[in-house]
Structure formats: C-alpha cells, structure tokens
Design an enzyme around this catalytic site. Structure first.
Site, PDB file in Angstrom:
ATOM      1  N   CYS A  35       0.835  -1.197   0.000  1.00 58.02           N
ATOM      2  CA  CYS A  35       0.000   0.000   0.000  1.00 58.02           C
ATOM      3  C   CYS A  35       0.873   1.250   0.000  1.00 58.02           C
ATOM      4  CB  CYS A  35      -0.920  -0.011   1.218  1.00 58.02           C
ATOM      5  SG  CYS A  35      -2.174   1.312   1.222  1.00 58.02           S
ATOM      6  N   CYS A  36       1.898   1.276   0.847  1.00 56.76           N
ATOM      7  CA  CYS A  36       2.820   2.415   0.877  1.00 56.76           C
ATOM      8  C   CYS A  36       3.554   2.559  -0.452  1.00 56.76           C
ATOM      9  CB  CYS A  36       3.833   2.245   2.005  1.00 56.76           C
ATOM     10  SG  CYS A  36       3.183   2.521   3.674  1.00 56.76           S
ATOM     11  N   CYS A  38      -1.031   8.181   7.440  1.00 53.40           N
ATOM     12  CA  CYS A  38      -2.395   7.868   7.013  1.00 53.40           C
ATOM     13  C   CYS A  38      -3.216   7.430   8.227  1.00 53.40           C
ATOM     14  CB  CYS A  38      -2.368   6.752   5.973  1.00 53.40           C
ATOM     15  SG  CYS A  38      -1.508   7.199   4.441  1.00 53.40           S
ATOM     16  N   CYS A  85      -3.351   3.743   9.638  1.00 50.69           N
ATOM     17  CA  CYS A  85      -2.100   3.175  10.152  1.00 50.69           C
ATOM     18  C   CYS A  85      -1.433   4.086  11.177  1.00 50.69           C
ATOM     19  CB  CYS A  85      -1.139   2.901   8.998  1.00 50.69           C
ATOM     20  SG  CYS A  85      -1.810   1.807   7.719  1.00 50.69           S
ATOM     21  N   CYS A 136       7.634   3.903   5.811  1.00 55.11           N
ATOM     22  CA  CYS A 136       6.855   3.657   4.601  1.00 55.11           C
ATOM     23  C   CYS A 136       7.754   3.217   3.449  1.00 55.11           C
ATOM     24  CB  CYS A 136       6.082   4.910   4.200  1.00 55.11           C
ATOM     25  SG  CYS A 136       7.120   6.321   3.786  1.00 55.11           S
TER      26      CYS A 136
END
Length: 265
Positions: free
Chosen positions: A142-143, A225, A228, A252
């Site tokens: 995702c990062c 985010c 998280c 990240c």
C-alpha cells in the site's frame, strides 16, 4: 478529535513545475562534490543548508512534505529564503482531515502552495482492485503504490529533493547525510534538519509561531495515514510507536537505507 477521510482531495489547478532537460547522473565527480558539501554543511544552520541547495539546484530543487513538525518548520524557512521552491505532498487519499486543512493554512500564512499529488487510482478504485483495504493485509505494498510510486513520478525532471528527516528519529535515519545521492529516486537528497533534535523543532515552532498539525496536541507525535496511525499511550517513548502499530513496520520505505525498500518522506 482526529477527523478521518478517504475521499480524494478537491481537484486543484496543477502547479506549473520547471523540468530539467535531463536527469543528474551519479558520476564520481558529482558524488565527490556531494560528499564534500555534506561535510562542510555539518555545522551549518538549516537555513544555510536550504540556501546552498537552492543556489546549487534551483529551479530543479523540490521538497516533499507530509506536514509534520519538521516539514512545517522547513516551509517557514523556505518562505524566507527560497519561496519559489516547488513543494508537494503525497496525498494517499487516507490522510487525516486536519492534515489536509493544514495545507490551506500554510498557503494562507506563507504563500506556499503545496501540490497535492495523488496516485492514479482513487481510494475506492484501489480498494475494489484489491478486494478491500490493502493496508490491512499488505501495508508495505500500500505504501509502495500510494507513496513511493508517486514520488518516483514527482522526481522526474528534478535534480534534488529536500526532506525533514532527523537523525535521532530512527536507526535508518541516523545514517542520513546532510547531502547525498538517493539511489532509489535518482536525486540528490538534502536533509536540512538532520542534526536537529525534537526539542530544536518545537522550540522553533513555539518561538516563531510556526503552524503545525493540531493532532500533535492530541497524542500523535508522528502522523501518517489515518488507518495506520494512532495516538501513543502513556509510557511509550518512541515517537513512531503509533505508526503501523502491531505490525513491526516503522517506515513507509521513503527513508529506509535498504535498496530493496527505498533509500529515502
């Protein structure tokens, strides 16, 4: 209370950005120049480091900010010494509303418009593609998709970028040079605050009334985010303990030193 959002930012007119005719190459001559500059700037003030970077790399100098305390301090400095510097944020679509609102407050106070760069897919499109929120099952991917790929695109046509990392933040960041070559993004990386401490940052914020994210006053020393990020609890001394809590993940990938993860917001 923290306000969460997963909606894309309102569309804005794109900011015109100068693009270099060609990328810099890490030649032995350039690497030697960067090493010498980094050594000479070890005892320099952040303003002096920023001024050096501007004189050496503008108009192909940029800054990435997540609107943390360090980034806000650098923005306040840029307003004085290099206000024309192109600044962008990696707008993942998962940022707190307070973070997005801070962008507008900064523009009003300092006259610096931070470009909000978004991934190709919106949050609903991205989650539909992966059968749900990927941050729950594969936060590294995702990062990568919503930060690192966007920064790679933003780095095209640039020669150098500035970040707000400090050496005392983590083991990876402890090895950061003031000026060095970033292999991951093929840019010169400049870290004006590498030698500053957390106290240095907040002393400057209080002394000069620098804008900052109000979530810092609610127990969030490090803000990313919203899915998280959590406030840290009593007795937790690591500022990044609230990031990716319970996963063993602490970065990240923008500032880790391993080439596989990315060398460097």
């Amino acid at each position: 209370m923290p306000t969460m959002t997963s909606s894309p930012r309102d569309s804005r007119q794109r900011i015109s950005v100068p693009r270099a005719p060609q990328q810099l190459e890490p030649t032995p001559e350039l690497l030697a120049e960067l090493s010498a500059a980094s050594a000479s700037l070890e005892s320099a003030t952040p303003e002096e480091i920023i001024t050096w970077a501007h004189e050496r790399f503008a108009p192909y100098l940029t800054m990435a900010t997540a609107f943390g305390p360090e980034g806000c301090v650098i923005l306040s400095m840029l307003a004085k010494v290099a206000p024309e510097t192109y600044v962008f944020n990696l707008d993942t679509g998962y940022q707190f509303q307070q973070t997005l609102d801070l962008r507008d407050r900064i523009a009003e106070k300092y006259g610096i418009e931070v470009d909000m760069l978004q991934p190709e897919l919106s949050v609903p499109e991205y989650e539909a593609l992966h059968g749900g929120p990927l941050y729950k099952t594969d936060p590294n991917q995702c990062c990568f998709d919503r930060k690192i790929k966007v920064l790679r695109q933003a780095s095209e046509g640039k020669h150098a970028w500035m970040s707000g990392i400090r050496r005392d933040q983590s083991a990876d960041r402890a090895q950061a040079a003031i000026v060095g070559w970033d292999k991951k993004f093929n840019l010169v990386k400049v870290s004006p605050l590498a030698n500053w401490s957390k106290s240095d940052i907040w002393n400057r914020i209080l002394a000069e009334d620098v804008l900052y994210n109000p979530l810092h006053d609610q127990g969030y020393p490090s803000i990313g985010c919203w899915p998280c990020t959590r406030a840290i609890g009593q007795g937790e001394t690591d500022d990044r303990a609230g990031r990716w809590s319970g996963t063993g993940k602490t970065e990240c990938g923008l500032h880790t030193i391993q080439e596989s993860d990315g060398s460097g917001i």
